[in-house]
Design a protein around this motif. Sequence first.
Motif, PDB file in Angstrom:
ATOM      1  N   HIS A  34       0.834  -1.214   0.000  1.00  0.00           N
ATOM      2  CA  HIS A  34       0.000   0.000   0.000  1.00  0.00           C
ATOM      3  C   HIS A  34       0.865   1.260   0.000  1.00  0.00           C
ATOM      4  CE1 HIS A  34      -3.907  -1.838   0.071  1.00  0.00           C
ATOM      5  NE2 HIS A  34      -3.504  -2.675   1.006  1.00  0.00           N
ATOM      6  N   GLU A  35       1.946   1.207   0.750  1.00  0.00           N
ATOM      7  CA  GLU A  35       2.862   2.355   0.781  1.00  0.00           C
ATOM      8  C   GLU A  35       3.433   2.618  -0.621  1.00  0.00           C
ATOM      9  OE1 GLU A  35       6.157   2.512   3.836  1.00  0.00           O
ATOM     10  OE2 GLU A  35       7.319   2.263   1.994  1.00  0.00           O
ATOM     11  N   ALA A  36       3.810   1.533  -1.321  1.00  0.00           N
ATOM     12  CA  ALA A  36       4.383   1.696  -2.668  1.00  0.00           C
ATOM     13  C   ALA A  36       3.358   2.318  -3.616  1.00  0.00           C
ATOM     14  CB  ALA A  36       4.841   0.344  -3.201  1.00  0.00           C
ATOM     15  N   ILE A  37       2.095   1.919  -3.447  1.00  0.00           N
ATOM     16  CA  ILE A  37       1.031   2.496  -4.289  1.00  0.00           C
ATOM     17  C   ILE A  37       0.896   3.988  -3.951  1.00  0.00           C
ATOM     18  CG2 ILE A  37      -1.451   2.461  -4.803  1.00  0.00           C
ATOM     19  CD1 ILE A  37      -1.383  -0.591  -4.154  1.00  0.00           C
ATOM     20  N   ASP A  38       0.807   4.290  -2.651  1.00  0.00           N
ATOM     21  CA  ASP A  38       0.611   5.686  -2.227  1.00  0.00           C
ATOM     22  C   ASP A  38       1.787   6.576  -2.611  1.00  0.00           C
ATOM     23  OD1 ASP A  38      -1.701   4.812  -1.134  1.00  0.00           O
ATOM     24  OD2 ASP A  38      -0.964   4.757   0.941  1.00  0.00           O
ATOM     25  N   GLU A  39       2.988   6.024  -2.528  1.00  0.00           N
ATOM     26  CA  GLU A  39       4.198   6.824  -2.796  1.00  0.00           C
ATOM     27  C   GLU A  39       4.565   6.859  -4.278  1.00  0.00           C
ATOM     28  OE1 GLU A  39       6.409   8.444  -0.652  1.00  0.00           O
ATOM     29  OE2 GLU A  39       5.192   8.084   1.121  1.00  0.00           O
ATOM     30  N   ASN A  40       3.746   6.185  -5.096  1.00  0.00           N
ATOM     31  CA  ASN A  40       4.028   6.126  -6.545  1.00  0.00           C
ATOM     32  C   ASN A  40       5.388   5.526  -6.870  1.00  0.00           C
ATOM     33  OD1 ASN A  40       1.719   7.108  -7.767  1.00  0.00           O
ATOM     34  ND2 ASN A  40       2.272   9.208  -7.169  1.00  0.00           N
ATOM     35  N   PHE A  41       5.787   4.515  -6.116  1.00  0.00           N
ATOM     36  CA  PHE A  41       7.027   3.847  -6.480  1.00  0.00           C
ATOM     37  C   PHE A  41       6.786   3.050  -7.751  1.00  0.00           C
ATOM     38  CE2 PHE A  41       8.084   3.832  -1.757  1.00  0.00           C
ATOM     39  CZ  PHE A  41       8.830   4.987  -1.878  1.00  0.00           C
ATOM     40  N   LYS A  42       7.820   2.985  -8.556  1.00  0.00           N
ATOM     41  CA  LYS A  42       7.699   2.249  -9.809  1.00  0.00           C
ATOM     42  C   LYS A  42       7.448   0.762  -9.541  1.00  0.00           C
ATOM     43  CE  LYS A  42      10.168   1.321 -14.019  1.00  0.00           C
ATOM     44  NZ  LYS A  42      11.045   1.867 -15.022  1.00  0.00           N
ATOM     45  N   LEU A  43       8.130   0.237  -8.529  1.00  0.00           N
ATOM     46  CA  LEU A  43       8.109  -1.220  -8.342  1.00  0.00           C
ATOM     47  C   LEU A  43       8.305  -1.611  -6.883  1.00  0.00           C
ATOM     48  CD1 LEU A  43       9.730  -3.840 -10.584  1.00  0.00           C
ATOM     49  CD2 LEU A  43      10.543  -3.766  -8.238  1.00  0.00           C
ATOM     50  N   ILE A  44       7.648  -2.686  -6.482  1.00  0.00           N
ATOM     51  CA  ILE A  44       7.963  -3.289  -5.186  1.00  0.00           C
ATOM     52  C   ILE A  44       8.661  -4.620  -5.428  1.00  0.00           C
ATOM     53  CG2 ILE A  44       6.237  -2.337  -3.619  1.00  0.00           C
ATOM     54  CD1 ILE A  44       4.675  -5.022  -4.288  1.00  0.00           C
ATOM     55  N   MET A  45       9.639  -4.882  -4.585  1.00  0.00           N
ATOM     56  CA  MET A  45      10.417  -6.112  -4.716  1.00  0.00           C
ATOM     57  C   MET A  45      10.149  -6.959  -3.474  1.00  0.00           C
ATOM     58  SD  MET A  45      12.774  -7.850  -6.370  1.00  0.00           S
ATOM     59  CE  MET A  45      12.889  -6.676  -7.679  1.00  0.00           C
ATOM     60  N   ILE A  46       9.533  -8.126  -3.699  1.00  0.00           N
ATOM     61  CA  ILE A  46       9.117  -8.966  -2.566  1.00  0.00           C
ATOM     62  C   ILE A  46       9.480 -10.429  -2.836  1.00  0.00           C
ATOM     63  CG2 ILE A  46       7.212  -7.535  -1.663  1.00  0.00           C
ATOM     64  CD1 ILE A  46       5.351  -8.920  -3.596  1.00  0.00           C
ATOM     65  N   ARG A  47       9.334 -11.249  -1.800  1.00  0.00           N
ATOM     66  CA  ARG A  47       9.606 -12.693  -1.963  1.00  0.00           C
ATOM     67  C   ARG A  47       8.559 -13.334  -2.885  1.00  0.00           C
ATOM     68  NH1 ARG A  47      14.009 -15.677   0.761  1.00  0.00           N
ATOM     69  NH2 ARG A  47      14.889 -14.095   2.115  1.00  0.00           N
ATOM     70  N   PRO A  48       8.942 -14.431  -3.562  1.00  0.00           N
ATOM     71  CA  PRO A  48       8.009 -15.067  -4.509  1.00  0.00           C
ATOM     72  C   PRO A  48       6.668 -15.483  -3.889  1.00  0.00           C
ATOM     73  CG  PRO A  48      10.201 -16.001  -4.752  1.00  0.00           C
ATOM     74  CD  PRO A  48      10.275 -15.075  -3.576  1.00  0.00           C
ATOM     75  N   ASP A  49       6.670 -15.899  -2.626  1.00  0.00           N
ATOM     76  CA  ASP A  49       5.401 -16.364  -2.037  1.00  0.00           C
ATOM     77  C   ASP A  49       4.432 -15.218  -1.743  1.00  0.00           C
ATOM     78  OD1 ASP A  49       7.027 -15.397  -0.040  1.00  0.00           O
ATOM     79  OD2 ASP A  49       6.491 -16.929   1.433  1.00  0.00           O
ATOM     80  N   MET A  50       4.856 -13.987  -1.968  1.00  0.00           N
ATOM     81  CA  MET A  50       3.992 -12.828  -1.728  1.00  0.00           C
ATOM     82  C   MET A  50       3.484 -12.223  -3.046  1.00  0.00           C
ATOM     83  SD  MET A  50       3.978 -12.317   1.554  1.00  0.00           S
ATOM     84  CE  MET A  50       4.848 -13.039   2.942  1.00  0.00           C
ATOM     85  N   VAL A  51       3.944 -12.747  -4.180  1.00  0.00           N
ATOM     86  CA  VAL A  51       3.640 -12.108  -5.468  1.00  0.00           C
ATOM     87  C   VAL A  51       2.146 -12.162  -5.789  1.00  0.00           C
ATOM     88  CG1 VAL A  51       3.995 -12.273  -7.971  1.00  0.00           C
ATOM     89  CG2 VAL A  51       5.952 -12.383  -6.430  1.00  0.00           C
ATOM     90  N   ALA A  63      -3.912   0.195  -9.493  1.00  0.00           N
ATOM     91  CA  ALA A  63      -2.612   0.878  -9.473  1.00  0.00           C
ATOM     92  C   ALA A  63      -1.703   0.293 -10.556  1.00  0.00           C
ATOM     93  CB  ALA A  63      -1.970   0.729  -8.106  1.00  0.00           C
ATOM     94  N   VAL A  64      -0.641   1.034 -10.855  1.00  0.00           N
ATOM     95  CA  VAL A  64       0.270   0.592 -11.914  1.00  0.00           C
ATOM     96  C   VAL A  64       1.604   0.096 -11.342  1.00  0.00           C
ATOM     97  CG1 VAL A  64      -0.699   2.012 -13.744  1.00  0.00           C
ATOM     98  CG2 VAL A  64       1.051   2.977 -12.243  1.00  0.00           C
ATOM     99  N   THR A  65       1.667  -0.002 -10.020  1.00  0.00           N
ATOM    100  CA  THR A  65       2.903  -0.445  -9.364  1.00  0.00           C
ATOM    101  C   THR A  65       3.330  -1.812  -9.912  1.00  0.00           C
ATOM    102  OG1 THR A  65       1.865   0.513  -7.403  1.00  0.00           O
ATOM    103  CG2 THR A  65       3.970  -0.655  -7.080  1.00  0.00           C
ATOM    104  N   LEU A  66       4.574  -1.895 -10.323  1.00  0.00           N
ATOM    105  CA  LEU A  66       5.070  -3.176 -10.833  1.00  0.00           C
ATOM    106  C   LEU A  66       5.521  -4.062  -9.672  1.00  0.00           C
ATOM    107  CD1 LEU A  66       7.234  -1.847 -13.805  1.00  0.00           C
ATOM    108  CD2 LEU A  66       4.958  -2.888 -13.938  1.00  0.00           C
ATOM    109  N   ILE A  67       5.556  -5.363  -9.940  1.00  0.00           N
ATOM    110  CA  ILE A  67       5.965  -6.327  -8.904  1.00  0.00           C
ATOM    111  C   ILE A  67       7.243  -7.028  -9.353  1.00  0.00           C
ATOM    112  CG2 ILE A  67       5.311  -8.409  -7.627  1.00  0.00           C
ATOM    113  CD1 ILE A  67       2.359  -7.683  -8.350  1.00  0.00           C
ATOM    114  N   GLY A  68       8.240  -6.950  -8.506  1.00  0.00           N
ATOM    115  CA  GLY A  68       9.469  -7.689  -8.773  1.00  0.00           C
ATOM    116  C   GLY A  68       9.643  -8.757  -7.707  1.00  0.00           C
ATOM    117  N   THR A  69      10.314  -9.831  -8.092  1.00  0.00           N
ATOM    118  CA  THR A  69      10.604 -10.842  -7.080  1.00  0.00           C
ATOM    119  C   THR A  69      11.990 -11.433  -7.302  1.00  0.00           C
ATOM    120  OG1 THR A  69       9.652 -12.695  -5.846  1.00  0.00           O
ATOM    121  CG2 THR A  69       9.640 -12.895  -8.241  1.00  0.00           C
ATOM    122  N   VAL A  70      12.444 -12.143  -6.284  1.00  0.00           N
ATOM    123  CA  VAL A  70      13.792 -12.715  -6.333  1.00  0.00           C
ATOM    124  C   VAL A  70      13.712 -14.215  -6.588  1.00  0.00           C
ATOM    125  CG1 VAL A  70      14.959 -10.977  -4.947  1.00  0.00           C
ATOM    126  CG2 VAL A  70      13.715 -12.804  -3.786  1.00  0.00           C
TER     127      VAL A  70
END
Length: 247
Positions: A34-51, A63-70
């Motif tokens: 939610h913070e990434a959406i509110d702050e207009n970050f381009k992308l959030i990077m999270i663990r695969p089990d959260m994607v 929202a247009v926030t992109l999702i990155g994972t490791v």
Amino acid sequence: MNIRNYLDSTYLKTPKQAGLEEGQNVEIVLKFIHEAIDENFKLIMIRPDMVAMAKEVITKANAVTLIGTVIDFPEGESDVMAKLEEAQRAIDNGADDLDFVCNYKAFKEGELAIVKEEILRCTKLGLDNNKTVKWIIEVAALTDKQIIQLSSLIKNVIISNFKEEVYSSVFVKSSTGFFKTEDDVPNGATVRTIIMMLENASPLPVKAAGGVRSYEEAVEMVRLGVKRIGTSGAKAIANGEDSKQEY
Ligand SMILES: O=C[C@H](O)COP(=O)(O)O
């Protein structure tokens, strides 16, 4: 310069690493999304089990926030099939960026064929699915010479096998943020190591990750030439502050 355009806002702790129950860690990730959406970050990077959860939240919020994972995080020593399977699951769950940990241990042992094969096949999987691919080389585990060689090796695999138009979608990335050096020296994106990467990965872009905590540090990285910054302190940095996050 709008530093937000460079920030991959990152939360990669497992419940154990965060010292939390599983549900509490999910709450943190949700807050972070939610913070990434509110702050207009381009992308959030999270663990695969959260994607999958992130995809649902972002879609619902329109929202247009992109999702990155490791992938194969943080050790990077699984074989290519395991890396491909994990990446395919992340793609199916809605990931936009795939940050693979390179098998830097195999590289250090001179097993270059293993490293070249994983870079080729995993990059192909990502690009065939229109994803951005990043290769984490874990600079703190490498000598200067090895940083130069591994950055060059990744570049050479990409330019020998893919068209120029995709180079900007394949990054060389400095660190996991989880590597422990014996003497606990800073082990992420230092100016020295980033310069070596930039000089040897180009024309591939570079992502600085691990330990970037202040607006000034982030701006310095961008001035050096990095195209992305992975940091767990994105909110503070975006607001011109210093983050108190530890490694
Ligand atoms: O991929 C990015 C890193 O995990 C971020 O590292 P950090 O937690 O030191 O900011």
